[in-house]
Enzyme design. Structure first.
Site, PDB file in Angstrom:
ATOM      1  CG  HIS A  86      -2.111  -0.877   1.093  1.00  0.00           C
ATOM      2  ND1 HIS A  86      -2.043  -2.222   1.393  1.00  0.00           N
ATOM      3  CD2 HIS A  86      -3.385  -0.639   0.686  1.00  0.00           C
ATOM      4  CE1 HIS A  86      -3.228  -2.773   1.185  1.00  0.00           C
ATOM      5  NE2 HIS A  86      -4.059  -1.844   0.751  1.00  0.00           N
ATOM      6  CE  LYS A 131      -3.831  -0.549   4.843  1.00  0.00           C
ATOM      7  NZ  LYS A 131      -5.106   0.106   5.219  1.00  0.00           N
TER       8      LYS A 131
END
Length: 265
Positions: A153, A157
């Site tokens: 990600h 995040k």
């Protein structure tokens, strides 16, 4: 469908605003943002080049008084506050927030006795179909195959492994008749010893602007099988969230997920 969006100034919030504005059956009636946000007071449509007359606010009760549904992709502490407001105003919830503690999950489950709630770490159709594929694969690779889950990600995040990776782990573990809590291994470092054949390993990558990549690896002797889902934008999440709203429109109180919404059970 009178819909309010939480976390309206964030990447997902902006995508949700655009999706609601482009849906003929949906009406944007509120846009929530955190206290102190520099975007408070701004028109929610400014993010997508439209004038809506809906201003970003941190006044929960004012927004919930106007809405029938709230879509929430924020953080656990914010979502818990939204659940409390939803109970006061009888507003149904679509929740894509991840990173809840066990206590926070219990609060969410308790609220579902009074409210219709769709709670899913990932609302894309593709991911949820992938979960069914993983269940099938796990049943056929139950002996002699090591299972590892690798996710990637963007740099912003804040939780790891991702909620989607955990969903995949739970799907695989459930198909094997195991509890993920008992067999998960989160990251490896140093001298770890030989791999436990019953374990499900997790590895997390963070960098750049990766929307979300997930691979489940079944590694046997002489072959390996990889089932991968890659998100190139958040559009699929937004469309899935609207699909969840439509699902809730015909449901009463209860806790549902995207498997219910998509009829995959």
């Amino acid at each position: 469908m009178k819909i309010a969006i939480a976390g309206a100034s964030g990447r997902m919030g902006r995508m949700l605003i655009e999706a609601v504005l482009n849906d003929a059956d949906a009406q944007l009636v509120g846009a929530l943002d955190r206290a102190g946000s520099p975007f408070l007071g701004q028109d929610a449509g400014a993010f997508v080049g439209k004038d809506t007359g809906i201003k970003l606010t941190d006044d929960l009760d004012a927004v919930f008084a106007q809405a029938d549904y709230l879509i929430d992709f924020t953080r656990p502490e914010g979502t818990i506050a939204h659940i409390e407001a939803a109970l006061r105003h009888d507003v149904k919830l679509v929740i894509g927030t991840t990173g809840f503690t066990a206590e926070q999950k219990a609060q969410l489950q308790a609220a579902a006795a009074k409210l219709g709630i769709v709670f899913a770490a990932n609302m894309s159709v593709g991911v949820n179909v992938t979960l069914k594929l993983l269940e099938f694969a796990a049943q056929h690779f139950s002996h002699g195959y090591d299972i590892e889950i690798i996710e990637a990600h963007h740099r912003h995040k804040v939780d790891a492994p991702s909620g989607t990776a955990l969903m995949m782990g739970e799907a695989v573990a459930g198909a094997l008749g195991r509890s993920l809590d008992d067999c998960a291994v989160y990251g490896r470092h140093g001298v770890t010893g030989e791999r436990d054949p019953s374990s499900i390993g997790f590895a997390a990558v963070r960098g750049g602007d990766i929307v979300g990549d997930h691979t489940v690896l079944f590694a046997g002797i002489g072959e390996r099988i990889e089932i991968t889902h890659k998100s190139s934008s958040r559009v699929s999440y937004a469309q899935g969230a609207l699909r969840a709203v439509r699902f809730l429109s015909a449901r009463g109180a209860g806790l549902f997920d995207m498997q219910d919404v998509l009829g995959l059970r």
